[in-house]
Design a protein around this motif. Sequence first.
Motif, PDB file in Angstrom:
ATOM      1  N   UNK A 164       0.824  -1.215   0.000  1.00 63.12           N
ATOM      2  CA  UNK A 164       0.000   0.000   0.000  1.00 63.12           C
ATOM      3  C   UNK A 164       0.855   1.260   0.000  1.00 63.12           C
ATOM      4  N   UNK A 165       1.981   1.226   0.717  1.00 64.46           N
ATOM      5  CA  UNK A 165       2.844   2.394   0.748  1.00 64.46           C
ATOM      6  C   UNK A 165       3.386   2.729  -0.623  1.00 64.46           C
ATOM      7  N   UNK A 166       3.749   1.707  -1.382  1.00 60.18           N
ATOM      8  CA  UNK A 166       4.266   1.931  -2.725  1.00 60.18           C
ATOM      9  C   UNK A 166       3.170   2.469  -3.642  1.00 60.18           C
ATOM     10  N   UNK A 167       1.977   1.893  -3.552  1.00 62.55           N
ATOM     11  CA  UNK A 167       0.873   2.359  -4.390  1.00 62.55           C
ATOM     12  C   UNK A 167       0.495   3.793  -4.065  1.00 62.55           C
ATOM     13  N   UNK A 168       0.579   4.166  -2.787  1.00 63.98           N
ATOM     14  CA  UNK A 168       0.232   5.530  -2.392  1.00 63.98           C
ATOM     15  C   UNK A 168       1.255   6.535  -2.903  1.00 63.98           C
ATOM     16  N   UNK A 169       2.524   6.143  -2.918  1.00 61.38           N
ATOM     17  CA  UNK A 169       3.578   7.058  -3.345  1.00 61.38           C
ATOM     18  C   UNK A 169       3.699   7.129  -4.861  1.00 61.38           C
ATOM     19  N   UNK A 170       3.368   6.013  -5.551  1.00 61.62           N
ATOM     20  CA  UNK A 170       3.527   5.966  -7.012  1.00 61.62           C
ATOM     21  C   UNK A 170       2.230   5.522  -7.689  1.00 61.62           C
ATOM     22  N   UNK A 215       6.857  16.516 -16.226  1.00 62.39           N
ATOM     23  CA  UNK A 215       7.321  17.119 -14.964  1.00 62.39           C
ATOM     24  C   UNK A 215       6.224  17.336 -13.938  1.00 62.39           C
ATOM     25  N   UNK A 216       5.010  17.632 -14.387  1.00 59.21           N
ATOM     26  CA  UNK A 216       3.941  17.904 -13.428  1.00 59.21           C
ATOM     27  C   UNK A 216       3.569  16.672 -12.611  1.00 59.21           C
ATOM     28  N   UNK A 217       3.864  15.487 -13.132  1.00 54.82           N
ATOM     29  CA  UNK A 217       3.465  14.252 -12.466  1.00 54.82           C
ATOM     30  C   UNK A 217       4.641  13.371 -12.056  1.00 54.82           C
ATOM     31  N   UNK A 218       5.830  13.720 -12.490  1.00 57.33           N
ATOM     32  CA  UNK A 218       6.978  12.870 -12.196  1.00 57.33           C
ATOM     33  C   UNK A 218       7.357  13.000 -10.729  1.00 57.33           C
ATOM     34  N   UNK A 219       7.366  11.907  -9.978  1.00 59.95           N
ATOM     35  CA  UNK A 219       7.645  12.001  -8.543  1.00 59.95           C
ATOM     36  C   UNK A 219       9.126  12.171  -8.207  1.00 59.95           C
ATOM     37  N   UNK A 220      10.025  11.976  -9.173  1.00 63.16           N
ATOM     38  CA  UNK A 220      11.457  11.993  -8.908  1.00 63.16           C
ATOM     39  C   UNK A 220      11.963  13.427  -8.777  1.00 63.16           C
ATOM     40  N   UNK A 221      12.465  13.791  -7.586  1.00 61.75           N
ATOM     41  CA  UNK A 221      13.006  15.137  -7.375  1.00 61.75           C
ATOM     42  C   UNK A 221      14.481  15.199  -7.761  1.00 61.75           C
ATOM     43  N   UNK A 222      15.283  14.224  -7.325  1.00 61.99           N
ATOM     44  CA  UNK A 222      16.724  14.258  -7.581  1.00 61.99           C
ATOM     45  C   UNK A 222      17.102  13.381  -8.773  1.00 61.99           C
ATOM     46  N   UNK A 223      16.334  13.524  -9.844  1.00 64.94           N
ATOM     47  CA  UNK A 223      16.569  12.710 -11.038  1.00 64.94           C
ATOM     48  C   UNK A 223      17.906  13.034 -11.691  1.00 64.94           C
TER      49      UNK A 223
END
Length: 291
Positions: free
Chosen positions: A143-149, A171-179
């Motif tokens: 569930x934690x993974x599904x909630x984050x991604x 970019x508006x939906x990409x969760x990666x900050x330090x890509x």
Amino acid sequence: MSTMTRTAGPDRRRTELAAFLRSRRARITPEDVGMPPGPRRRTPGLRREEVAQLAGVGVTWYTWLEQGRPINASPQVLDAVARTLRLDGAERAHLYRLAETAELPRPAPAAGLPEDLPAILAGLDPMPACVTNARSDVLAWNRGYAALFPFLVNAPEAERNTLWMTFTLPPCCNPFVNLAEEGPLFVAAFRHRYSRHLGEPGWRDFVRRLCEASPEFARLWARQDVAESGSRLKVFRHAAVGEVAARATAFDVSGAPGARMVVYRPVSPEDRERVERLIDDPDLAVHDHVH
């Protein structure tokens, strides 16, 4: 089976070997190895004859090796080339596989996942966790993974892949900050696994499609970098809770060769609390728009 089919694997390996050696040679300057810079150079890095000289091998032999010709290469000679090109452990193993010398055992295809795996994943909540195969396809999650991604777990099966998500989401939906920091390492670790599957149509097609979909992935893939996976700090963003920093660590899954469990351990209590909020309130985990 036709002659073309029989030779596709070796030809592909030699093509990859030639590109890899050229890329490693280009990153080393004469000054790096104690040689004078000499006259102006048309290309960066060492010349072929300089690599051959430093490695103690014949210029013609090394030229043929870099051209991908079907020649024999002993472990001792490959070691000398690896030392000259300053290859690390992952790059050295990659070189050996491509040269088909002292190749590491190929893992069997991922089998069915162990029956206890869903309970194990659930027990890791609120730490996000998933199971992927060697190609980074996501096979199971908690569930934690599904909630984050949410975009990833709800994607079509052909796109339910961590590399695909990382390099194709806008970019508006990409969760990666330090890509910018983690992207090159992500691609290099993928290439380390890819060398075990040269000639497999599914792998070739996946790389082709991702190169077409993402100029950034295509640029990083062309660099020929190779690395082993390791525990890494990753920072993700979510529209509802902000940023979540977590250390990602991968473990082989017993009984399913090629499969890995990746666990994201929130770095701080605040990061953990943000994941818990997403799990507890499913409405928060849903993004506010679609494409």
